[in-house]
Design a protein around this motif. Structure first.
Motif, PDB file in Angstrom:
ATOM      1  N   ALA A  56       0.820  -1.219   0.000  1.00 24.23           N
ATOM      2  CA  ALA A  56       0.000   0.000   0.000  1.00 24.23           C
ATOM      3  C   ALA A  56       0.853   1.268   0.000  1.00 24.23           C
ATOM      4  N   TYR A  83      -5.012  12.388  -5.838  1.00 23.07           N
ATOM      5  CA  TYR A  83      -6.150  12.524  -6.744  1.00 23.07           C
ATOM      6  C   TYR A  83      -6.098  13.810  -7.566  1.00 23.07           C
ATOM      7  N   GLY A 170      -8.953   3.964   2.997  1.00 23.58           N
ATOM      8  CA  GLY A 170      -8.713   4.587   1.703  1.00 23.58           C
ATOM      9  C   GLY A 170      -7.723   3.852   0.839  1.00 23.58           C
ATOM     10  N   ILE A 171      -7.372   2.630   1.200  1.00 19.62           N
ATOM     11  CA  ILE A 171      -6.426   1.834   0.412  1.00 19.62           C
ATOM     12  C   ILE A 171      -7.076   0.511   0.021  1.00 19.62           C
ATOM     13  N   SER A 172      -6.489  -0.159  -0.982  1.00 16.90           N
ATOM     14  CA  SER A 172      -7.065  -1.423  -1.435  1.00 16.90           C
ATOM     15  C   SER A 172      -6.121  -2.598  -1.192  1.00 16.90           C
ATOM     16  N   LYS A 173      -4.844  -2.288  -0.890  1.00 20.65           N
ATOM     17  CA  LYS A 173      -3.871  -3.359  -0.642  1.00 20.65           C
ATOM     18  C   LYS A 173      -3.433  -3.364   0.815  1.00 20.65           C
ATOM     19  N   THR A 175      -4.790  -4.339   3.477  1.00 22.35           N
ATOM     20  CA  THR A 175      -5.804  -3.760   4.363  1.00 22.35           C
ATOM     21  C   THR A 175      -5.878  -4.486   5.714  1.00 22.35           C
ATOM     22  N   ASP A 176      -5.104  -5.564   5.842  1.00 22.01           N
ATOM     23  CA  ASP A 176      -5.127  -6.324   7.090  1.00 22.01           C
ATOM     24  C   ASP A 176      -4.243  -5.696   8.170  1.00 22.01           C
TER      25      ASP A 176
END
Length: 196
Positions: A56, A83, A170-173, A175-176
């Motif tokens: 991430a 963004y 706000g992240i996709s990788k 996430t754990d």
DNA sequence: AAAAAGATGGCCT
DNA sequence: GGCCATCTTTTTT
């Protein structure tokens, strides 16, 4: 024997020892610290850690033009554009890692923050990484600066700080990882922490 | 060369 | 909760 030189050397060593560590440790310890830019700022109430071997993290995959500051000296600032609209502020820790500042409790420079944010409600001044950077006047010109620069002030907390921990948002990788830290009960968080 | 993917925030329903 | 403004970096053609 030169007392001033010894003092300066000690201060430099302490600075290095604090920042040249794993980002999750630094991120947790920064909660409760007062941070100001040119006298404008407040208490850090929310941070996130991004490690060197962390999918991430912007540093994942090696050094690029954008993330160069993350591979520079610890205790320096890494600023990036998010963004295409917002600036986000990080403090560099051990090589390739950093702490993202996500929220502050405003304390100094209310007028300046209000003006920059175009709002009068202090709760909305710095509750989010983009908001925080805008309120403090952070932009690309700060990228790479040392936190020892006179424009910055950092004052550690003097009493016990109740810190809550959660998953980064706000992240996709990755996430754990529970690498989001907050000041318990603070109304200035960017978002509520999940139960736990 | 082109396109997708973001460490987001503000305004809408 | 959904939409989208806006643009740099990274990935794919």
């Amino acid at each position: 024997m030169d007392i001033k030189a010894d003092h300066d050397a000690d201060a430099e060593a302490r600075f290095r020892l604090f920042w040249d560590r794993a980002p999750d440790r630094v991120a947790a310890e920064l909660i409760g610290t007062e941070f100001c830019v040119d006298g404008v700022g407040g208490i850090i109430v929310e941070t996130e850690a991004y490690a060197a071997d962390d999918p991430a993290s912007h540093s994942f995959g090696g050094e690029t033009r954008r993330n160069a500051a993350m591979f520079g000296p610890p205790g320096h600032v890494y600023v990036y554009r998010s963004y295409g609209l917002h600036w986000c502020l990080n403090f560099v820790c051990q090589r390739g890692s950093a702490v993202l500042l996500r929220a502050l409790e405003p304390l100094h420079g209310f007028d300046r923050m209000s003006e920059r944010r175009g709002l009068t409600e202090p709760r909305l001044f710095c509750s989010g990484p983009g908001r925080l950077a805008l309120a403090l006047g952070i932009d690309a010109s700060h990228n790479g600066l040392s936190l020892q620069d006179p424009r910055f002030t950092l004052v550690p907390p003097v009493a016990y700080v109740p810190v809550i921990v959660g998953a980064r948002i706000g992240i996709s990788k990755a996430t754990d990882k529970a690498w989001r830290f907050g000041l318990a009960g603070s109304p200035y968080l960017s978002k509520r922490f999940e139960q736990g």
